[in-house]
Design an enzyme around this catalytic site. Structure first.
Site, PDB file in Angstrom:
ATOM      1  N   GLU A 152       0.820  -1.132   0.004  1.00 59.99           N
ATOM      2  CA  GLU A 152       0.003  -0.075   0.207  1.00 59.99           C
ATOM      3  C   GLU A 152       0.744   1.207   0.067  1.00 59.99           C
ATOM      4  O   GLU A 152       1.880   1.455   0.720  1.00 59.99           O
ATOM      5  CB  GLU A 152      -0.913   0.055   1.224  1.00 59.99           C
ATOM      6  CG  GLU A 152      -1.952   1.272   1.223  1.00 59.99           C
ATOM      7  CD  GLU A 152      -2.612   1.524   2.397  1.00 59.99           C
ATOM      8  OE1 GLU A 152      -3.695   0.743   2.573  1.00 59.99           O
ATOM      9  OE2 GLU A 152      -2.183   2.144   3.457  1.00 59.99           O
TER      10      GLU A 152
ATOM     11  N   THR B 122      -3.981   4.639  -1.773  1.00 57.59           N
ATOM     12  CA  THR B 122      -4.968   5.203  -0.958  1.00 57.59           C
ATOM     13  C   THR B 122      -5.745   6.422  -1.459  1.00 57.59           C
ATOM     14  O   THR B 122      -5.247   7.219  -2.336  1.00 57.59           O
ATOM     15  CB  THR B 122      -4.630   5.456   0.765  1.00 57.59           C
ATOM     16  OG1 THR B 122      -3.650   6.654   0.620  1.00 57.59           O
ATOM     17  CG2 THR B 122      -3.860   4.346   1.189  1.00 57.59           C
TER      18      THR B 122
HETATM   19  P1  FAD Z   1     -18.396  -0.655   5.145  1.00 60.15           P
HETATM   20  O1  FAD Z   1     -18.240  -2.037   4.779  1.00 60.15           O
HETATM   21  O2  FAD Z   1     -19.432   0.113   4.392  1.00 60.15           O
HETATM   22  O3  FAD Z   1     -18.915  -0.476   6.694  1.00 60.15           O
HETATM   23  C1  FAD Z   1     -18.789   0.697   7.575  1.00 60.15           C
HETATM   24  C2  FAD Z   1     -19.688   0.229   8.834  1.00 60.15           C
HETATM   25  O4  FAD Z   1     -20.821   0.132   8.216  1.00 60.15           O
HETATM   26  C3  FAD Z   1     -19.361  -1.019   9.568  1.00 60.15           C
HETATM   27  O5  FAD Z   1     -19.436  -0.670  10.796  1.00 60.15           O
HETATM   28  C4  FAD Z   1     -20.144  -2.000   8.874  1.00 60.15           C
HETATM   29  O6  FAD Z   1     -20.525  -2.732  10.263  1.00 60.15           O
HETATM   30  C5  FAD Z   1     -21.498  -1.125   8.477  1.00 60.15           C
HETATM   31  N1  FAD Z   1     -22.389  -1.691   7.510  1.00 60.15           N
HETATM   32  C6  FAD Z   1     -21.762  -1.898   6.238  1.00 60.15           C
HETATM   33  N2  FAD Z   1     -22.894  -2.219   5.465  1.00 60.15           N
HETATM   34  C7  FAD Z   1     -23.827  -2.118   6.160  1.00 60.15           C
HETATM   35  C8  FAD Z   1     -25.387  -2.495   6.117  1.00 60.15           C
HETATM   36  N3  FAD Z   1     -25.889  -2.854   4.774  1.00 60.15           N
HETATM   37  N4  FAD Z   1     -26.251  -2.221   6.749  1.00 60.15           N
HETATM   38  C9  FAD Z   1     -25.761  -1.851   8.228  1.00 60.15           C
HETATM   39  N5  FAD Z   1     -24.687  -1.552   8.507  1.00 60.15           N
HETATM   40  C10 FAD Z   1     -23.565  -1.808   7.588  1.00 60.15           C
HETATM   41  N6  FAD Z   1     -10.201   4.705   4.123  1.00 60.15           N
HETATM   42  C11 FAD Z   1     -10.116   5.840   3.404  1.00 60.15           C
HETATM   43  O7  FAD Z   1     -10.403   7.106   3.540  1.00 60.15           O
HETATM   44  N7  FAD Z   1      -9.130   5.818   2.388  1.00 60.15           N
HETATM   45  C12 FAD Z   1      -8.464   4.613   1.987  1.00 60.15           C
HETATM   46  O8  FAD Z   1      -7.588   4.587   0.991  1.00 60.15           O
HETATM   47  C13 FAD Z   1      -8.658   3.551   3.027  1.00 60.15           C
HETATM   48  N8  FAD Z   1      -7.973   2.384   2.639  1.00 60.15           N
HETATM   49  C14 FAD Z   1      -8.233   1.171   3.522  1.00 60.15           C
HETATM   50  C15 FAD Z   1      -7.732   0.121   3.184  1.00 60.15           C
HETATM   51  C16 FAD Z   1      -7.992  -0.981   3.917  1.00 60.15           C
HETATM   52  C17 FAD Z   1      -7.388  -2.373   3.534  1.00 60.15           C
HETATM   53  C18 FAD Z   1      -8.765  -0.957   5.082  1.00 60.15           C
HETATM   54  C19 FAD Z   1      -9.214  -2.201   5.786  1.00 60.15           C
HETATM   55  C20 FAD Z   1      -9.547   0.158   5.320  1.00 60.15           C
HETATM   56  C21 FAD Z   1      -9.259   1.295   4.714  1.00 60.15           C
HETATM   57  N9  FAD Z   1      -9.678   2.520   4.745  1.00 60.15           N
HETATM   58  C22 FAD Z   1      -9.435   3.768   3.993  1.00 60.15           C
HETATM   59  C23 FAD Z   1     -10.411   2.857   6.125  1.00 60.15           C
HETATM   60  C24 FAD Z   1     -12.052   2.518   5.714  1.00 60.15           C
HETATM   61  O9  FAD Z   1     -12.570   3.612   4.939  1.00 60.15           O
HETATM   62  C25 FAD Z   1     -12.808   2.411   7.352  1.00 60.15           C
HETATM   63  O10 FAD Z   1     -12.198   1.380   8.137  1.00 60.15           O
HETATM   64  C26 FAD Z   1     -14.289   2.939   7.354  1.00 60.15           C
HETATM   65  O11 FAD Z   1     -14.693   3.078   8.515  1.00 60.15           O
HETATM   66  C27 FAD Z   1     -15.034   1.597   6.891  1.00 60.15           C
HETATM   67  O12 FAD Z   1     -14.736   1.368   5.491  1.00 60.15           O
HETATM   68  P2  FAD Z   1     -15.654  -0.003   4.945  1.00 60.15           P
HETATM   69  O13 FAD Z   1     -15.153   0.076   3.520  1.00 60.15           O
HETATM   70  O14 FAD Z   1     -15.123  -1.206   5.807  1.00 60.15           O
HETATM   71  O15 FAD Z   1     -16.942   0.387   5.252  1.00 60.15           O
END
Ligand code: FAD
Length: 318
Positions: A24, A55
């Site tokens: 990354e 990112t």
């Molecule tokens: P989601 O999967 O949408 O989940 C977000 C929250 O909503 C969770 O608590 C989940 O339980 C809940 N949720 C999801 N779907 C539903 C549903 N249908 N109904 C009810 N609740 C639901 N952040 C950045 O800003 N830029 C980046 O480049 C970046 N890169 C990352 C790379 C990796 C490998 C990882 C692991 C994280 C990265 N992040 C980045 C951080 C990430 O954006 C955060 O962890 C964020 O808070 C959650 O993103 P997510 O895609 O998991 O969200």
């Protein structure tokens, strides 16, 4: 029942799966950071990773530097970029436009994320917005569908985030797995995990996910942490508790060399345990630095395919 296929009766035809390797990077914030990032990119390129992820800054604030870095990776290196993209900071129309732009530039892998919410923002779904990573996956698939003919050289690979330690907003680890399953159903091809410090958290995630019906690869994300300050900052950003033993060992170390050895050893142990638990690859969070990442790689001795060195693409003169 039909007779077993040739592949089933001759499993050796498909061979042992090599371990995937990826890094990354984040878009540089200024010219000095850009120069040092490019030295890192050249070092990482020599290890033949399967892809490097770039990112996307909080609220899309670094969209143009992210796109510029992706472009340079595509045109000036042999590396395959995976573009992170977040729902937070953009509406659906803007996101569709960014996805189209990425595909037009030749990007074929997107990490679909919700992004971290701004401080104090409501976690309740907002009307007219993409609220979850799942919504973004569906949008990417829709944009992809409209461009099927243009993409005959390959489908878009969609990655998503997975959480060995519970996501801070989630009610439970089981809920995290249900969300991962929903992302798979919407079209995710693979997952990369958030950082974690205890190997059993990754093994437990794999077990829970497989039991729930998640079949996509779940690649552990590991970060060589070589300073207490960085470890504490990471904990604040991700909500993941640092391992007390690592914090203590780094705190006791006398110099940078010792801190680097401690951080590298902890990362190698974690990655080895994840591989033993069945990890299909290793994703290294680099902090845009290659030293510790290459130390980890050197000690891990991953089973990697030997690839002929590809000629480096260069920009055509204007
Ligand atoms: P989601 O999967 O949408 O989940 C977000 C929250 O909503 C969770 O608590 C989940 O339980 C809940 N949720 C999801 N779907 C539903 C549903 N249908 N109904 C009810 N609740 C639901 N952040 C950045 O800003 N830029 C980046 O480049 C970046 N890169 C990352 C790379 C990796 C490998 C990882 C692991 C994280 C990265 N992040 C980045 C951080 C990430 O954006 C955060 O962890 C964020 O808070 C959650 O993103 P997510 O895609 O998991 O969200």
């Amino acid at each position: 029942m039909s007779p077993p296929s040739l592949i089933q009766t001759h499993p050796k035809l498909t061979g042992a799966a090599p371990i995937a390797l990826s890094y990354e990077l984040f878009p540089p914030r200024n010219a000095a950071a850009e120069e040092s990032l490019w030295a890192t990119i050249r070092e990482l390129e020599s290890t033949n990773p399967d892809y490097v992820s770039v990112t996307y800054g909080a609220s899309g604030s670094n969209r143009s530097t992210a796109v510029a870095l992706l472009n340079r990776l595509l045109t000036e290196t042999t590396l395959r970029p995976l573009a992170h993209l977040t729902c937070v900071g953009n509406n659906a129309e803007e996101l569709a436009e960014i996805i189209s732009e990425l595909l037009d530039h030749g990007v074929r892998g997107i990490l679909a994320l919700r992004g971290d919410l701004p401080k104090g923002a409501s976690t309740a779904p907002q009307p007219g917005q993409l609220n979850y990573a799942q919504d973004l996956i569906e949008l990417i698939r829709r944009v992809e569908q409209r461009r099927t003919a243009l993409l005959c050289a390959g489908k878009v690979a969609i990655g998503v985030a997975a959480y060995p330690a519970k996501h801070p907003e989630s009610p439970s680890e089981q809920h995290d797995v249900e969300v991962l399953l929903a992302k798979q159903r919407s079209g995710a091809d693979f997952a990369i995990t958030q950082v974690f410090f205890h190997p059993e958290q990754y093994a437990d995630l794999l077990t829970r996910a497989r039991r729930a019906g998640v079949t996509i690869p779940i690649v552990p994300g590991v970060m060589p942490l070589t300073s207490v300050r960085r470890l504490e900052r990471l904990a604040t950003l991700t909500g993941v508790e640092p391992a007390p033993a690592l914090l203590e060992a780094l705190g006791r170390a006398d110099d940078d060399g010792e801190r680097r050895r401690i951080g590298v050893r902890a990362t190698v142990d974690l990655a080895r345990a994840a591989l033993d638990a069945g990890a299909p690859g290793i994703h290294l969070y680099t902090f845009n630095e290659h030293g510790a990442a290459l130390d980890v790689l050197d000690k891990l001795q991953l089973l990697r395919p030997g690839r002929p060195a590809l000629p480096r693409r260069t920009l055509a003169p204007a």
